[in-house]
Design an enzyme around this catalytic site. Structure first.
Site, PDB file in Angstrom:
ATOM      1  N   HIS A   1      78.794  10.362  22.994  1.00 15.25           N
ATOM      2  CA  HIS A   1      79.747  11.475  22.950  1.00 15.25           C
ATOM      3  C   HIS A   1      81.165  11.004  23.267  1.00 15.25           C
ATOM      4  O   HIS A   1      81.449  10.566  24.387  1.00 15.25           O
ATOM      5  CB  HIS A   1      79.330  12.554  23.938  1.00 15.25           C
ATOM      6  CG  HIS A   1      80.122  13.807  23.820  1.00 15.25           C
ATOM      7  ND1 HIS A   1      80.208  14.513  22.638  1.00 15.25           N
ATOM      8  CD2 HIS A   1      80.884  14.488  24.722  1.00 15.25           C
ATOM      9  CE1 HIS A   1      80.971  15.570  22.818  1.00 15.25           C
ATOM     10  NE2 HIS A   1      81.410  15.580  24.057  1.00 15.25           N
TER      11      HIS A   1
ATOM     12  N   SER B   1      85.358  16.459  21.339  1.00 19.76           N
ATOM     13  CA  SER B   1      84.437  17.448  21.880  1.00 19.76           C
ATOM     14  C   SER B   1      85.074  18.837  21.800  1.00 19.76           C
ATOM     15  O   SER B   1      85.399  19.311  20.715  1.00 19.76           O
ATOM     16  CB  SER B   1      84.062  17.088  23.321  1.00 19.76           C
ATOM     17  OG  SER B   1      83.027  17.915  23.803  1.00 19.76           O
TER      18      SER B   1
ATOM     19  N   ASP C   1      75.427  10.693  19.651  1.00 19.24           N
ATOM     20  CA  ASP C   1      76.030  11.680  20.550  1.00 19.24           C
ATOM     21  C   ASP C   1      74.936  12.406  21.321  1.00 19.24           C
ATOM     22  O   ASP C   1      73.992  12.942  20.734  1.00 19.24           O
ATOM     23  CB  ASP C   1      76.849  12.687  19.733  1.00 19.24           C
ATOM     24  CG  ASP C   1      77.788  13.527  20.593  1.00 19.24           C
ATOM     25  OD1 ASP C   1      77.356  13.976  21.672  1.00 19.24           O
ATOM     26  OD2 ASP C   1      78.939  13.735  20.179  1.00 19.24           O
TER      27      ASP C   1
END
Length: 513
Positions: free
Chosen positions: A447, A198, A411
């Site tokens: 994610h 991320s 995601d």
């Protein structure tokens, strides 16, 4: 003779332990000058039998680890920036594997501290994490959304801290960490690695682009590429909600995701709850109208993104099996069934602190024109600092660096099509980019981790094998998914195709063009 040999071994072990204890001391540990910064303090102490739950970036195999290490904290500042940055370096007391690993953060942070450090040390790495001087992220397992540090006062961006967040603190961490490692072990690490997911994936790409000779290997998971675009653009579905006055219930939102998944599930040849080929899934939210759904405009906005409305300033949407309820379409309902929008702090904070530069700014009062004007402002003001979208990695390639990038196709935070676009631009500039940088799609993975799809928990090991032994990964082995599912992730542009057998086994799939 045997007894004498055993005695000598015991004495050697005792001397090592005494040496270790004396080496883990501020008076012994040395750092060379950090250009453009001043070291304020160095603290060091041995930590024995530290036990904590931990995992690595982009892993879903959370475990509890017991480690003993020399804990070094270096505090430094950049003159005239009025910042105070803490970098933690954890050095295994035993079993050091000869390598250094820098660790990234996520959200609006530059490091997660012990969340990642514990696992890295358990694997034998001398490891480092930094708070970037931001005061957020360390020790938390949730995405940090506090962006108040970005303003020095209303209307004024704290450019020093933003530069720390963008890349400077990460490079400082690498330099400090490598120097401390050398000082403690009396030898340089043989290889240096970086891992992040991320926001940490954003840091990973920034290091490859801006500081290409610092790390030998980089693992970039679900990287926040084009942060200045996708974060404010992520508010698009909420903008449509406010414009149309349509506020779907969370269960209604989930119904669209489930219906879309059922419709496109078998595109890879098997029904397993995973959309392996989202590019072939051409259904629209309006296809489900007439089945007691009334919010197809809002759902379609989350799927298609704002790029269809403005190619110049908009951005991609999420794939259709991603959980859009939460970040992209956030609502809450009362007992009488009346629903209203609730703000995503991740997107809302960005508008308040970096676009409007006003903590009281109300995102729900924007017109559509004001929304796209805000995207324009964000792109204009921040691309050069936090964009990390430069596809020219020739210097990283020239330094011998290797990079593995992977992104979950389900995601729910960062649209994977942004990563695909970046890698396609990389290939346009260097058709042989696969010789040093490989990108893998992870069907069904959310994610960083989560979702039904299997996660490539061994990606770092495969990166090490590539860097140190020249074994480029033909596939990424993903071995821990729902119902003990295993898959081999395919290098882009190849994708998974079912060839028969138990769909839980990796051998039941192959990579197809």
């Amino acid at each position: 003779m045997i007894n004498l040999f055993s005695t000598l071994l015991s004495l050697s072990a005792m001397l090592f332990e005494l040496s270790s204890a004396s080496r883990c001391s501020p008076s012994v540990i040395q750092t060379t000058k950090l250009v453009g910064a001043s070291i304020l303090q160095i603290q060091a102490q041995e930590i024995h039998n530290y036990s904590a739950t931990s995992l690595g970036p982009g892993r879903n195999d959370v475990g509890r680890y017991n480690i003993s290490f020399c804990n070094v904290t270096v505090t430094h500042t950049h003159p005239d920036w009025n910042d105070t940055i803490h970098t933690e370096i954890w050095l295994p007391l035993k079993g050091w594997n000869g390598r250094f690993q820098g660790l990234g953060g996520g959200g609006y942070s530059t490091g997660f501290g012990s969340i990642y450090l514990t696992y890295a040390v358990a694997q034998g790495f001398a490891s480092a994490s930094t708070d970037g001087g931001l005061g957020t992220g360390f020790g938390t397992s949730t995405i940090p959304t506090d962006l108040s540090w970005a303003l020095s006062s209303e209307g004024n961006v704290n450019w020093g801290l933003l530069d720390n967040y963008a890349t400077k603190a990460t490079n400082d961490m690498a330099i400090i960490g490598q120097q401390i490692t050398k000082s403690y072990y009396k030898q340089r690490p043989k290889y240096s690695y970086f891992a992040g997911c991320s926001g940490g994936g954003r840091q990973a790409l920034m290091m490859a682009q801006k500081y290409p000779d610092v790390f030998d290997g980089i693992l970039a998971v679900a990287p926040a590429i084009n942060l200045q675009r996708f974060i404010p653009a992520g508010y698009w579905a909420s903008q449509v909600m406010h414009d149309t006055g349509t506020y779907p219930a969370p269960c209604e939102i989930s119904a669209f995701t489930e219906a879309a998944t059922r419709a496109c599930d078998r595109l890879d040849g098997v029904e397993d709850g995973i959309i392996s080929s989202p590019g072939l899934c051409e259904i629209k939210a309006s296809d489900f109208v007439g089945k007691n759904y009334s919010c197809h405009g809002v759902i379609q906005a989350a799927w298609s993104g704002s790029k269809l409305v403005s190619k110049q300033y908009g951005w991609h949407g999420l794939n259709k099996d991603a959980q859009i309820s939460g970040y992209y379409v956030s609502t809450s309902c009362s007992n009488n069934g009346t629903c209203h929008a609730t703000e995503s702090d991740l997107f809302g904070s960005y508008f308040k602190y970096l676009v409007a530069k006003d903590p009281t700014f109300a995102t729900n009062s924007m017109t559509e024109k004001q929304f796209f004007d805000a995207l324009h402002t964000s792109i204009s003001d921040y691309t050069s600092m936090i964009g990390n979208n430069d596809p020219d990695l020739s210097n990283f390639k020239g330094s011998g660096g290797k990079m593995i990038t992977w992104h979950g196709l389900a995601d729910e935070v960062i649209p994977p099509n942004g990563t695909i676009e970046y890698y396609e631009n990389l290939l346009k500039g260097d058709p042989n980019a696969h010789s040093f940088s490989r990108f893998f799609e992870a069907p069904g993975v959310g994610h960083c981790f989560g979702g039904l799809g299997p996660v490539p928990n061994g990606a770092m090991s495969q990166l090490v094998d590539w860097v140190e032994n020249g074994h480029a990964p033909a596939v990424l082995h993903a071995t821990k998914g729902s119902n003990n599912t295993a898959r081999d992730l395919c290098p882009y542009p190849l994708r998974q195709g079912y060839i028969g057998g138990d769909p839980r086994n990796a051998t039941s799939f192959t990579c197809i063009g």
